[in-house]
Design an enzyme around this catalytic site. Structure first.
Site, short mmCIF file in Angstrom:
data_model
loop_
_atom_site.label_atom_id
_atom_site.label_comp_id
_atom_site.label_asym_id
_atom_site.label_seq_id
_atom_site.Cartn_x
_atom_site.Cartn_y
_atom_site.Cartn_z
N HIS A 237 0.87 -1.50 0.24
CA HIS A 237 -0.07 -0.08 0.00
C HIS A 237 0.86 1.07 0.15
O HIS A 237 0.36 2.25 0.20
CB HIS A 237 -1.07 0.00 1.24
CG HIS A 237 -1.81 -0.87 1.18
ND1 HIS A 237 -2.88 -1.61 2.00
CD2 HIS A 237 -2.34 -1.88 -0.01
CE1 HIS A 237 -3.56 -2.37 1.82
NE2 HIS A 237 -3.52 -2.65 0.58
N CYS B 181 6.54 20.22 -11.76
CA CYS B 181 5.42 20.99 -12.74
C CYS B 181 4.46 21.85 -11.90
O CYS B 181 3.39 22.29 -12.59
CB CYS B 181 4.63 19.90 -13.29
SG CYS B 181 3.59 19.03 -12.31
N GLY C 133 -1.77 -9.46 12.55
CA GLY C 133 -2.07 -8.46 12.79
C GLY C 133 -3.04 -7.63 11.52
O GLY C 133 -2.92 -6.55 11.26
N SER D 82 -6.92 -7.68 9.76
CA SER D 82 -8.40 -8.09 9.48
C SER D 82 -8.63 -8.91 8.31
O SER D 82 -9.60 -9.49 8.23
CB SER D 82 -9.25 -6.77 9.45
OG SER D 82 -9.02 -5.85 8.48
N1 APR Z 1 -1.47 -7.93 18.09
C1 APR Z 1 -1.85 -8.54 16.82
N2 APR Z 1 -2.96 -8.34 16.33
C2 APR Z 1 -3.44 -7.09 16.70
C3 APR Z 1 -2.82 -6.32 17.55
C4 APR Z 1 -1.67 -6.73 18.25
N3 APR Z 1 -1.23 -5.91 18.96
N4 APR Z 1 -3.75 -5.27 17.65
C5 APR Z 1 -4.74 -4.95 16.79
N5 APR Z 1 -4.56 -6.55 16.31
C6 APR Z 1 -5.36 -6.99 15.04
C7 APR Z 1 -6.85 -6.71 15.16
O1 APR Z 1 -7.51 -7.68 15.76
C8 APR Z 1 -7.29 -6.67 13.47
O2 APR Z 1 -7.60 -7.73 13.13
O3 APR Z 1 -5.02 -6.38 13.81
C9 APR Z 1 -5.93 -6.24 12.91
C10 APR Z 1 -6.10 -4.73 12.42
O4 APR Z 1 -7.11 -4.91 11.36
P1 APR Z 1 -7.24 -3.57 10.61
O5 APR Z 1 -7.07 -2.27 11.25
O6 APR Z 1 -8.33 -3.79 9.44
O7 APR Z 1 -5.85 -3.00 9.44
P2 APR Z 1 -5.32 -3.94 8.36
O8 APR Z 1 -5.97 -5.23 8.20
O9 APR Z 1 -4.00 -3.74 8.08
O10 APR Z 1 -6.16 -2.99 7.04
C11 APR Z 1 -5.77 -3.38 5.75
O11 APR Z 1 -7.06 -1.53 5.33
O12 APR Z 1 -7.80 0.94 5.80
C12 APR Z 1 -7.10 0.03 4.78
O13 APR Z 1 -5.14 0.45 3.67
C13 APR Z 1 -5.24 0.30 4.92
O14 APR Z 1 -3.63 -1.15 4.92
C14 APR Z 1 -4.86 -1.01 5.47
C15 APR Z 1 -5.83 -1.97 5.04
#
Ligand code: APR
Length: 243
Positions: free
Chosen positions: A116, A149, A186, A188
């Site tokens: 990203h 530019c 970490g 979703s």
């Molecule tokens: N250790 C492990 N997992 C964790 C922790 C932790 N300390 N804290 C939070 N999490 C988990 C949450 O349970 C969740 O499943 O990390 C995940 C974070 O999910 P999101 O906030 O959806 O982040 P991500 O999966 O990286 O999002 C993907 O969405 O908004 C866009 O571009 C953005 O790259 C991002 C993409």
């Protein structure tokens, strides 16, 4: 479950990691969808889309300037450092990340694929101009102007509705296809096509270890699920690997 994960890593031929915002949460960088997630407080469509930038570039830059300030105070945590240690030991071949904070590179990981983009890289919003530059701190004047530019500069990150950088995506797919084990940390698993990466490894007969404090869209296909904070789980794994 830690022993199962350690044995799986020991007996795998080509191990990669796939990370999301959760690995940086303990460095003080908010996730997107958790209880205090960014998307709880802001509307993604108001800040992380080309339309939002065209409509109000100053508002979008104010948000990124705030995120840059948060990230500039963040340090790699034990989870980032553990992955760098695994790579240095020849156990981990690549880190494919959805994060734009650059913490894997700061932690010493070498083969980092940023699906990203990177919040510290800016590029000209005029697609004909190919000006790009790395920042070490947020821009003073916002929205910054292209020195080449005169068009507006924007963060070189992937916004909703935009394609992933082709070279990063191709490299990530190659690594995921080659891997027989992906450690998913970490995320979703909510955002495509990035979240396809673990399934590419799985579909080729590979295994998935997931480390998360809760369930995710990946959990149903994980072979080993470790319900634990990343900064606690990964040092346990590197310790079990004798690193
Ligand atoms: N250790 C492990 N997992 C964790 C922790 C932790 N300390 N804290 C939070 N999490 C988990 C949450 O349970 C969740 O499943 O990390 C995940 C974070 O999910 P999101 O906030 O959806 O982040 P991500 O999966 O990286 O999002 C993907 O969405 O908004 C866009 O571009 C953005 O790259 C991002 C993409």
């Amino acid at each position: 479950m830690f022993n199962e994960a350690i044995e799986l890593i020991k007996h795998s031929r080509y191990v990669i990691a796939f990370t999301g915002a959760g690995i940086s949460a303990e460095s003080g960088i908010p996730t997107f969808r958790g209880p205090n997630g960014l998307w709880r407080r802001f509307r993604a469509e108001d800040l992380a889309t080309p339309e939002a930038f065209a409509r109000n570039p100053t508002l979008v830059w104010e948000w990124y300037k705030w995120r840059m300030k948060v990230i500039s105070r963040a340090k790699p945590n034990a989870a980032h450092l553990a992955l760098a240690k695994m790579e240095a030991a020849g156990i981990l071949r690549a880190v494919i990340t959805q994060n734009v904070d650059g913490l894997h590179t700061s932690a010493g990981s070498r083969n980092v694929i940023e699906l990203h983009g990177n919040i510290w890289r800016i590029k000209c919003s005029n697609s004909i101009c190919n000006f790009k530059s790395m920042l070490s701190e947020p821009p003073e004047e916002i929205p910054p102007k292209c020195p080449r530019c005169g068009s507006l500069l924007r963060p070189d990150v992937v916004w909703f509705g935009e394609p992933l950088p082709p070279e990063a995506w191709e490299k990530a797919v190659t690594e995921a296809s080659r891997a027989d084990l992906v450690i998913v940390i970490g995320t979703s698993g909510a955002v495509m096509p990035a979240a396809l990466i673990p399934t590419i490894t799985k579909d080729k007969g590979g295994k998935i270890i997931e480390i998360n404090i809760g369930g995710s869209a990946i959990t149903p296909i994980a072979d080993v699920f470790i319900k634990c904070r990343a900064s606690e789980a990964l040092p346990k794994i590197t310790e079990g690997l004798g690193l």
